[in-house]
Design a protein around this motif. Structure first.
Motif, PDB file in Angstrom:
ATOM      1  N   ARG A 194       0.828  -1.204   0.000  1.00 30.10           N
ATOM      2  CA  ARG A 194       0.000   0.000   0.000  1.00 30.10           C
ATOM      3  C   ARG A 194       0.866   1.261   0.000  1.00 30.10           C
ATOM      4  N   VAL A 195       1.872   1.262   0.840  1.00 26.92           N
ATOM      5  CA  VAL A 195       2.759   2.420   0.924  1.00 26.92           C
ATOM      6  C   VAL A 195       3.553   2.566  -0.368  1.00 26.92           C
ATOM      7  N   LYS A 198       1.348   4.005  -2.982  1.00 31.15           N
ATOM      8  CA  LYS A 198       1.056   5.414  -2.716  1.00 31.15           C
ATOM      9  C   LYS A 198       2.192   6.310  -3.177  1.00 31.15           C
ATOM     10  N   TYR A 199       3.409   5.969  -2.784  1.00 30.69           N
ATOM     11  CA  TYR A 199       4.566   6.788  -3.174  1.00 30.69           C
ATOM     12  C   TYR A 199       4.774   6.757  -4.682  1.00 30.69           C
ATOM     13  N   CYS A 201       2.537   6.302  -7.003  1.00 28.93           N
ATOM     14  CA  CYS A 201       1.489   7.113  -7.644  1.00 28.93           C
ATOM     15  C   CYS A 201       1.813   8.603  -7.549  1.00 28.93           C
TER      16      CYS A 201
END
Length: 263
Positions: A194-195, A198-199, A201
């Motif tokens: 997930r992290v 996120k980064y 993206c």
């Protein structure tokens, strides 16, 4: 629901590219890009391939530069001696300039276009200053504004220098390197899908913005490189460091030789 998905734990099957593999992809796509330039011919008068094929080859080639920038930031993070890293870039920037001139300008001496090593060199210097500013901001919180200002000025000056000295990709290249540095996935969170997503993206969206501003049209295909970046596992792989440095001037000389045979 699968517990690994719920927790955001990394699916190791999707992270199959080590440093060596990712660099090889960058080199291969760069080679395709440069072959496209060679076969189409700058003037278009002696083109060996059609314009549509040329566009396809150039689109594939757009993947290479973001990967080089990404790996520069990774190399900076893991380097035990940044000065030696910097020195290697200086040496190969100088070595590569004549092959670069021959391949793309068909002359030995031309200073209105500097090869990609100069861009990476300036980018490395930029993130080195930014990194020291960020560390100083943590140590001396009362002086945060000063160090933040130094970082901003450094980024602006680097963009100016990249344009003033006709470096490959110009300010766009410096901004891309800065984006990969400023939004690098923290080591402690890299195993969390997930992290990581996120980064990645955030990086992709910012690069989309600067591409829209400075390098429109074919350069938008550079976003495909994030498919490979997402598959990176931060493992070194077999050590072939100087292969990547040497490949750049060597392939330019070979392409220039092919140019002489064809034209």
């Amino acid at each position: 629901m699968n517990s690994s998905i719920a927790s955001g734990k990394q699916n190791k099957n999707s992270h199959i590219l080590n440093t060596l593999t990712l660099k090889l992809i960058a080199l291969f796509t760069m080679l395709i890009d440069h072959i496209g330039i060679l076969l189409f011919d700058a003037s278009g008068e002696q083109a060996i391939i059609s314009e549509s094929v040329y566009d396809i080859l150039r689109a594939i080639g757009r993947c290479s530069f973001p990967i080089f920038c990404y790996m520069l930031v990774e190399g900076f993070h893991y380097s035990r001696n940044v000065k030696k890293y910097f020195a290697r870039l200086v040496v190969f920037a100088i070595i590569s300039q004549i092959p670069y001139n021959l391949c793309f300008q068909h002359t030995f001496f031309y200073l209105h276009a500097l090869n990609i090593f100069f861009t990476l060199l300036l980018g490395l210097l930029t993130i080195y200053v930014l990194d020291n500013c960020m560390k100083a901001m943590q140590i001396k919180p009362k002086s945060r504004t000063i160090y933040f200002g130094i970082g901003c000025i450094t980024l602006v000056v680097s963009q100016y220098l990249a344009e003033e000295f006709y470096m490959s990709y110009g300010r766009y290249g410096i901004l891309m390197i800065a984006i990969f540095y400023l939004f690098r996935i923290p080591d402690d969170d890299f195993e969390n899908d997930r992290v990581t997503l996120k980064y990645t993206c955030i990086q992709a969206m910012l690069i989309f913005v600067i591409t829209y501003l400075y390098q429109p049209e074919l350069q938008f295909y550079c976003l495909i490189s994030f498919v490979f970046i997402l598959m990176y596992n931060r493992k070194k792989g077999p050590g072939m460091k100087y292969l990547f440095y040497g490949f750049y001037p060597a392939h330019l000389l070979l392409l220039y030789g092919l140019y002489l045979l064809l034209y």
